[in-house]
Design a protein around this motif. Structure first.
Motif, mmCIF file in Angstrom:
data_model
loop_
_atom_site.group_PDB
_atom_site.id
_atom_site.type_symbol
_atom_site.label_atom_id
_atom_site.label_comp_id
_atom_site.label_asym_id
_atom_site.label_seq_id
_atom_site.Cartn_x
_atom_site.Cartn_y
_atom_site.Cartn_z
ATOM 1 N N ALA A 178 8.668 -4.789 6.292
ATOM 2 C CA ALA A 178 9.218 -3.317 5.439
ATOM 3 C C ALA A 178 8.541 -3.626 3.839
ATOM 4 O O ALA A 178 8.882 -2.931 3.188
ATOM 5 N N PRO A 182 5.943 -0.894 5.726
ATOM 6 C CA PRO A 182 7.185 0.196 6.240
ATOM 7 C C PRO A 182 6.726 1.518 6.650
ATOM 8 O O PRO A 182 6.973 1.816 7.699
ATOM 9 N N VAL A 234 11.307 -2.929 9.338
ATOM 10 C CA VAL A 234 11.963 -1.634 10.073
ATOM 11 C C VAL A 234 12.383 -1.764 10.536
ATOM 12 O O VAL A 234 11.834 -1.874 11.880
#
Length: 366
Positions: A178, A182, A234
């Motif tokens: 993330a 991402p 994610v």
């Protein structure tokens, strides 16, 4: 009747506990044997205990369940009690009160010829093992009387029930860090949000179609939501559970089509939709003749006028109605709070309601 109800409530019967259901079946079976003079058939399907009594060639099916939503140990926090004209305890209203009334109604009759009693142990979880048994039994009968609790504390009968469907919308994305990259991920949480909004749109359209009669409206409700594996990843997967209630089979089929036509909005995301209809609707036409008969009997007995209404919750009456067997539901105990901490049954309604049931049985088997 109160002593019998105390005994049933005192034997906990959580749907997920097969050993508890076996103990409960023994207690319910003993009660039925004492009051009818006949031993039941014990039918165990996938570990779940069901009971059936058959007297002659069945013409009326008396339908109930002995499982409850209350986990084992609930008696410690919700003990049996009789206060201020009410009986309380786990399952007292839904539906151990109805079982007591059923057997006492039978005990008052001069003959039980033409009666079939079926009490299953998995109604609260959708009757996965007993549905076929219920449907096969209903097909051989001219009427089904369902001993589920009344719709309210006035004793309103349940003349229609919505069908129930459950869906799982599974979303496949792609994981990525993330913070570092991402952009390489496909965010399943974002796609889940898109699907929830799409489901809300289906619900809004259905509500608008029945704006003048909300009890008849179709409802599409996202419920459980899960996604992701860690705070800095994610999400690669997400899942949305969906509860659907429909008043007619046509509406159930239409919503099924719309949900199965959902498409991803996030590039690269994939959807997998599972499950579907669990209980068909019990439409008003299924209960009309029996409701008229019950209303006539109540007047003859000098009881308060009976009322009926459509309800959103489903029961095994949905299954019997779907076979074409006329079905009247909500004939059991009068009270409020089913599945809730304030569950109670009104004591002074036990005997009048049992007399109504007995006369209904007599008229539908003659």
């Amino acid at each position: 009747m109160l002593a019998d109800l105390e005994e049933l409530v005192g034997c906990e019967s959580f749907s997920a506990d097969h050993a508890a259901l076996a103990r409960s079946a023994e207690v319910v079976g003993s009660l039925g044997t004492r009051l009818t003079g006949a031993e039941p058939d014990l039918i165990v399907l996938d570990g779940v205990s069901h009971l059936r009594w058959t007297f002659g060639a069945p013409r009326v099916l008396l339908l109930g369940h002995h499982d409850t939503v209350w986990p084992i140990g609930s008696l410690r926090t919700h003990p049996w009690s009789v206060t201020a004209g009410t009986a309380r305890g786990p399952g007292v209203l839904d539906m151990k009160g109805g079982l007591v009334m059923l057997f006492h109604a039978l005990a008052s009759l001069p003959t039980l010829d033409g009666v079939c009693v079926l009490i299953n142990g998995d109604e609260e979880i959708g009757s996965p093992t007993s549905r076929r048994l219920i449907e096969e039994t209903a097909r051989s009968c001219a009427a089904t009387l369902v001993l589920e609790p009344a719709a309210d504390d006035r004793g309103t009968l349940k003349t229609a029930r919505k069908g129930a469907s459950r869906y799982e919308v599974e979303i496949q994305g792609r994981a990525a860090h993330a913070g570092l990259e991402p952009h390489r991920g496909i965010n399943a949480s974002v796609e889940a949000a898109h699907q929830i909004l799409a489901l809300a749109s289906i619900n809004a359209s259905a509500q608008a179609e029945a704006a003048d009669s909300p009890l008849d409206a179709t409802t599409v409700t996202p419920t459980l939501l899960s996604a992701g594996t860690s705070r800095n990843t994610v999400p690669a997967r997400a899942r949305v559970s969906v509860d659907v209630r429909t008043p007619t089979r046509a509406a159930q089929n239409r919503i099924d089509t719309l949900i199965r036509q959902l498409t991803p909005k996030t590039p690269g995301a994939r959807l997998h939709i599972t499950a579907g209809a669990r209980r068909p609707p019990m439409e008003p036409s299924s209960s009309a003749t029996l409701m008229a008969l019950a209303t006539e009997i109540a007047a003859e007995l000098g009881q308060a006028p009976l009322h009926g209404q459509a309800v959103g919750g489903a029961s095994d009456g949905n299954h019997t109605a779907a076979t074409g067997c006329p079905t009247l539901d909500g004939l059991g105990a009068v009270g409020e709070g089913a599945h809730a901490d304030n569950e109670y049954a009104v004591i002074d309604q036990l005997i009048p309601r049992t007399r109504l049931i007995a006369e209904l049985i007599k008229r539908t088997t003659s």
